[in-house]
Design a protein around this motif. Structure first.
Motif, PDB file in Angstrom:
ATOM      1  N   LEU A 110      35.497  -3.092 -62.036  1.00  0.00           N
ATOM      2  CA  LEU A 110      34.662  -2.279 -61.151  1.00  0.00           C
ATOM      3  C   LEU A 110      34.621  -2.818 -59.729  1.00  0.00           C
ATOM      4  O   LEU A 110      33.983  -2.227 -58.862  1.00  0.00           O
ATOM      5  CB  LEU A 110      33.231  -2.185 -61.710  1.00  0.00           C
ATOM      6  N   PHE A 111      35.314  -3.928 -59.488  1.00  0.00           N
ATOM      7  CA  PHE A 111      35.293  -4.537 -58.161  1.00  0.00           C
ATOM      8  C   PHE A 111      35.821  -3.576 -57.105  1.00  0.00           C
ATOM      9  O   PHE A 111      35.205  -3.390 -56.048  1.00  0.00           O
ATOM     10  CB  PHE A 111      36.096  -5.838 -58.158  1.00  0.00           C
ATOM     11  N   ASP A 112      36.961  -2.942 -57.378  1.00  0.00           N
ATOM     12  CA  ASP A 112      37.525  -2.009 -56.403  1.00  0.00           C
ATOM     13  C   ASP A 112      36.654  -0.760 -56.273  1.00  0.00           C
ATOM     14  O   ASP A 112      36.487  -0.225 -55.181  1.00  0.00           O
ATOM     15  CB  ASP A 112      38.966  -1.641 -56.758  1.00  0.00           C
ATOM     16  N   ASP A 113      36.068  -0.309 -57.385  1.00  0.00           N
ATOM     17  CA  ASP A 113      35.161   0.838 -57.326  1.00  0.00           C
ATOM     18  C   ASP A 113      33.985   0.520 -56.402  1.00  0.00           C
ATOM     19  O   ASP A 113      33.591   1.360 -55.585  1.00  0.00           O
ATOM     20  CB  ASP A 113      34.631   1.178 -58.729  1.00  0.00           C
ATOM     21  N   ALA A 114      33.448  -0.679 -56.525  1.00  0.00           N
ATOM     22  CA  ALA A 114      32.317  -1.082 -55.688  1.00  0.00           C
ATOM     23  C   ALA A 114      32.716  -1.102 -54.210  1.00  0.00           C
ATOM     24  O   ALA A 114      31.927  -0.705 -53.347  1.00  0.00           O
ATOM     25  CB  ALA A 114      31.795  -2.444 -56.134  1.00  0.00           C
ATOM     26  N   GLN A 115      33.940  -1.536 -53.920  1.00  0.00           N
ATOM     27  CA  GLN A 115      34.404  -1.547 -52.533  1.00  0.00           C
ATOM     28  C   GLN A 115      34.500  -0.128 -51.975  1.00  0.00           C
ATOM     29  O   GLN A 115      34.083   0.128 -50.841  1.00  0.00           O
ATOM     30  CB  GLN A 115      35.757  -2.250 -52.425  1.00  0.00           C
ATOM     31  N   VAL A 116      35.048   0.791 -52.768  1.00  0.00           N
ATOM     32  CA  VAL A 116      35.177   2.176 -52.327  1.00  0.00           C
ATOM     33  C   VAL A 116      33.803   2.800 -52.124  1.00  0.00           C
ATOM     34  O   VAL A 116      33.542   3.439 -51.104  1.00  0.00           O
ATOM     35  CB  VAL A 116      36.018   3.002 -53.322  1.00  0.00           C
ATOM     36  N   ILE A 117      32.916   2.615 -53.089  1.00  0.00           N
ATOM     37  CA  ILE A 117      31.572   3.204 -53.000  1.00  0.00           C
ATOM     38  C   ILE A 117      30.843   2.645 -51.784  1.00  0.00           C
ATOM     39  O   ILE A 117      30.203   3.390 -51.032  1.00  0.00           O
ATOM     40  CB  ILE A 117      30.772   2.970 -54.300  1.00  0.00           C
ATOM     41  N   ASP A 118      30.943   1.353 -51.547  1.00  0.00           N
ATOM     42  CA  ASP A 118      30.299   0.749 -50.378  1.00  0.00           C
ATOM     43  C   ASP A 118      30.897   1.295 -49.081  1.00  0.00           C
ATOM     44  O   ASP A 118      30.169   1.616 -48.140  1.00  0.00           O
ATOM     45  CB  ASP A 118      30.433  -0.775 -50.435  1.00  0.00           C
ATOM     46  N   PHE A 119      32.214   1.422 -49.031  1.00  0.00           N
ATOM     47  CA  PHE A 119      32.912   1.957 -47.858  1.00  0.00           C
ATOM     48  C   PHE A 119      32.432   3.377 -47.539  1.00  0.00           C
ATOM     49  O   PHE A 119      32.070   3.688 -46.406  1.00  0.00           O
ATOM     50  CB  PHE A 119      34.422   1.932 -48.120  1.00  0.00           C
ATOM     51  N   VAL A 120      32.404   4.237 -48.540  1.00  0.00           N
ATOM     52  CA  VAL A 120      31.988   5.628 -48.330  1.00  0.00           C
ATOM     53  C   VAL A 120      30.488   5.696 -48.052  1.00  0.00           C
ATOM     54  O   VAL A 120      30.041   6.468 -47.198  1.00  0.00           O
ATOM     55  CB  VAL A 120      32.387   6.512 -49.537  1.00  0.00           C
ATOM     56  N   HIS A 121      29.721   4.868 -48.730  1.00  0.00           N
ATOM     57  CA  HIS A 121      28.270   4.827 -48.503  1.00  0.00           C
ATOM     58  C   HIS A 121      27.984   4.517 -47.034  1.00  0.00           C
ATOM     59  O   HIS A 121      27.109   5.129 -46.422  1.00  0.00           O
ATOM     60  CB  HIS A 121      27.646   3.788 -49.435  1.00  0.00           C
ATOM     61  N   GLU A 122      28.731   3.581 -46.462  1.00  0.00           N
ATOM     62  CA  GLU A 122      28.564   3.247 -45.043  1.00  0.00           C
ATOM     63  C   GLU A 122      28.984   4.404 -44.146  1.00  0.00           C
ATOM     64  O   GLU A 122      28.322   4.687 -43.148  1.00  0.00           O
ATOM     65  CB  GLU A 122      29.361   1.992 -44.692  1.00  0.00           C
ATOM     66  N   GLN A 123      30.088   5.077 -44.495  1.00  0.00           N
ATOM     67  CA  GLN A 123      30.554   6.221 -43.708  1.00  0.00           C
ATOM     68  C   GLN A 123      29.519   7.345 -43.683  1.00  0.00           C
ATOM     69  O   GLN A 123      29.420   8.068 -42.700  1.00  0.00           O
ATOM     70  CB  GLN A 123      31.845   6.801 -44.304  1.00  0.00           C
ATOM     71  N   LEU A 124      28.792   7.488 -44.766  1.00  0.00           N
ATOM     72  CA  LEU A 124      27.841   8.588 -44.911  1.00  0.00           C
ATOM     73  C   LEU A 124      26.401   8.170 -44.642  1.00  0.00           C
ATOM     74  O   LEU A 124      25.476   8.917 -44.950  1.00  0.00           O
ATOM     75  CB  LEU A 124      27.946   9.185 -46.321  1.00  0.00           C
ATOM     76  N   ALA A 125      26.192   7.020 -44.043  1.00  0.00           N
ATOM     77  CA  ALA A 125      24.845   6.474 -43.854  1.00  0.00           C
ATOM     78  C   ALA A 125      23.903   7.459 -43.164  1.00  0.00           C
ATOM     79  O   ALA A 125      22.759   7.638 -43.606  1.00  0.00           O
ATOM     80  CB  ALA A 125      24.903   5.161 -43.082  1.00  0.00           C
ATOM     81  N   SER A 126      24.349   8.113 -42.114  1.00  0.00           N
ATOM     82  CA  SER A 126      23.459   9.052 -41.414  1.00  0.00           C
ATOM     83  C   SER A 126      23.143  10.266 -42.281  1.00  0.00           C
ATOM     84  O   SER A 126      22.019  10.770 -42.267  1.00  0.00           O
ATOM     85  CB  SER A 126      24.058   9.479 -40.075  1.00  0.00           C
ATOM     86  N   ASP A 127      24.115  10.715 -43.069  1.00  0.00           N
ATOM     87  CA  ASP A 127      23.868  11.837 -43.981  1.00  0.00           C
ATOM     88  C   ASP A 127      22.934  11.431 -45.122  1.00  0.00           C
ATOM     89  O   ASP A 127      22.112  12.234 -45.563  1.00  0.00           O
ATOM     90  CB  ASP A 127      25.185  12.370 -44.546  1.00  0.00           C
ATOM     91  N   ILE A 128      23.070  10.204 -45.578  1.00  0.00           N
ATOM     92  CA  ILE A 128      22.184   9.710 -46.643  1.00  0.00           C
ATOM     93  C   ILE A 128      20.751   9.646 -46.133  1.00  0.00           C
ATOM     94  O   ILE A 128      19.819  10.082 -46.812  1.00  0.00           O
ATOM     95  CB  ILE A 128      22.675   8.337 -47.160  1.00  0.00           C
ATOM     96  N   ASP A 129      20.582   9.139 -44.914  1.00  0.00           N
ATOM     97  CA  ASP A 129      19.238   9.113 -44.310  1.00  0.00           C
ATOM     98  C   ASP A 129      18.676  10.525 -44.165  1.00  0.00           C
ATOM     99  O   ASP A 129      17.526  10.792 -44.499  1.00  0.00           O
ATOM    100  CB  ASP A 129      19.265   8.427 -42.940  1.00  0.00           C
ATOM    101  N   ARG A 130      19.508  11.439 -43.667  1.00  0.00           N
ATOM    102  CA  ARG A 130      19.072  12.821 -43.499  1.00  0.00           C
ATOM    103  C   ARG A 130      18.715  13.452 -44.854  1.00  0.00           C
ATOM    104  O   ARG A 130      17.714  14.152 -44.971  1.00  0.00           O
ATOM    105  CB  ARG A 130      20.183  13.624 -42.820  1.00  0.00           C
ATOM    106  N   PHE A 131      19.492  13.139 -45.872  1.00  0.00           N
ATOM    107  CA  PHE A 131      19.229  13.649 -47.212  1.00  0.00           C
ATOM    108  C   PHE A 131      17.840  13.208 -47.697  1.00  0.00           C
ATOM    109  O   PHE A 131      17.059  14.001 -48.207  1.00  0.00           O
ATOM    110  CB  PHE A 131      20.311  13.177 -48.188  1.00  0.00           C
ATOM    111  N   HIS A 132      17.539  11.923 -47.502  1.00  0.00           N
ATOM    112  CA  HIS A 132      16.249  11.400 -47.965  1.00  0.00           C
ATOM    113  C   HIS A 132      15.081  11.992 -47.182  1.00  0.00           C
ATOM    114  O   HIS A 132      13.988  12.159 -47.741  1.00  0.00           O
ATOM    115  CB  HIS A 132      16.230   9.876 -47.897  1.00  0.00           C
ATOM    116  N   HIS A 133      15.297  12.350 -45.933  1.00  0.00           N
ATOM    117  CA  HIS A 133      14.216  12.952 -45.133  1.00  0.00           C
ATOM    118  C   HIS A 133      14.036  14.439 -45.453  1.00  0.00           C
ATOM    119  O   HIS A 133      12.916  14.938 -45.379  1.00  0.00           O
ATOM    120  CB  HIS A 133      14.481  12.764 -43.634  1.00  0.00           C
ATOM    121  N   GLU A 134      15.132  15.117 -45.801  1.00  0.00           N
ATOM    122  CA  GLU A 134      15.053  16.547 -46.057  1.00  0.00           C
ATOM    123  C   GLU A 134      14.675  16.891 -47.495  1.00  0.00           C
ATOM    124  O   GLU A 134      14.138  17.960 -47.751  1.00  0.00           O
ATOM    125  CB  GLU A 134      16.393  17.230 -45.733  1.00  0.00           C
ATOM    126  N   MET A 135      15.003  16.022 -48.406  1.00  0.00           N
ATOM    127  CA  MET A 135      14.785  16.357 -49.820  1.00  0.00           C
ATOM    128  C   MET A 135      13.504  15.758 -50.308  1.00  0.00           C
ATOM    129  O   MET A 135      12.756  15.266 -50.473  1.00  0.00           O
ATOM    130  CB  MET A 135      15.935  15.879 -50.692  1.00  0.00           C
TER     131      MET A 135
END
Length: 135
Positions: A110-135
Motif C-alpha cells: 500500500l506504500f505506492d497507493d498512499a503516495q498517490v492518494i497523498d499526491f492527489v489529496h494535495e492537488q485537491l486541497a482547495s476542493d476538499i476545503d470547499r467540500f467540507h464548507h458546502e456539505m
C-alpha cells in the motif's frame, strides 16, 4: 517495475476515457469502499507496527475524504473542474487496483497507493476545503 507516477499516469488516462459515465463511477465507489474496508482490517491488526498503523490511518482518512467527494459528485451534490474530477477518479482507480506499481499483496503493497492518494489529496486541497464548507 514502473514507479507510482508512471502507473498513476496510466490510471489518469483510464479515468479520462473509461470512467466518464455516472454508472461506472457508482461501481467505482463500491469498489473503493470495499478496498477501504481492507485497510480498516489492517489498521486493527496486531500484525503491523505503530508506524505502519499511522501511515495506514492517514491513507484511510485521505481516501475516505476522496470517496465522500466522489459520492457527492455522483449524486450531483458537488462540482469540480473536469481535470480535478479525473485526478480524483484516477486516485480511486489506483487504490482499488491490485495491480499497480507495487502489487497490494506484496510487502509494503500500500506504500505506492498512499503516495498517490497523498499526491492527489494535495492537488485537491482547495476542493476538499470547499467540500467540507458546502456539505
Amino acid at each position: 517495475m514502473p514507479d507510482w507516477k508512471t502507473t498513476y499516469a496510466h490510471f489518469l488516462d483510464t479515468a479520462k476515457t473509461a470512467y466518464t459515465a455516472n454508472e461506472q463511477r457508482g461501481d467505482l465507489l463500491v469498489q473503493g469502499e470495499l478496498a477501504l474496508a481492507k485497510v480498516t482490517v489492517d489498521v486493527a491488526s496486531n500484525d503491523i507496527t505503530n508506524i505502519e498503523r499511522e501511515e495506514e490511518l492517514t491513507l484511510y482518512f485521505q481516501m475516505k475524504q476522496l470517496l465522500n467527494i466522489l459520492r457527492a459528485i455522483y449524486n450531483d451534490q458537488f462540482d469540480m473542474q473536469p481535470e480535478k474530477e479525473d485526478a480524483l477518479v484516477a486516485a480511486v482507480l489506483y487504490f482499488v487496483s491490485p495491480f499497480d506499481a507495487i502489487p497490494d499483496d506484496a510487502p509494503l503493497g500500500l506504500f505506492d497507493d498512499a503516495q498517490v492518494i497523498d499526491f492527489v489529496h494535495e492537488q485537491l486541497a482547495s476542493d476538499i476545503d470547499r467540500f467540507h464548507h458546502e456539505m
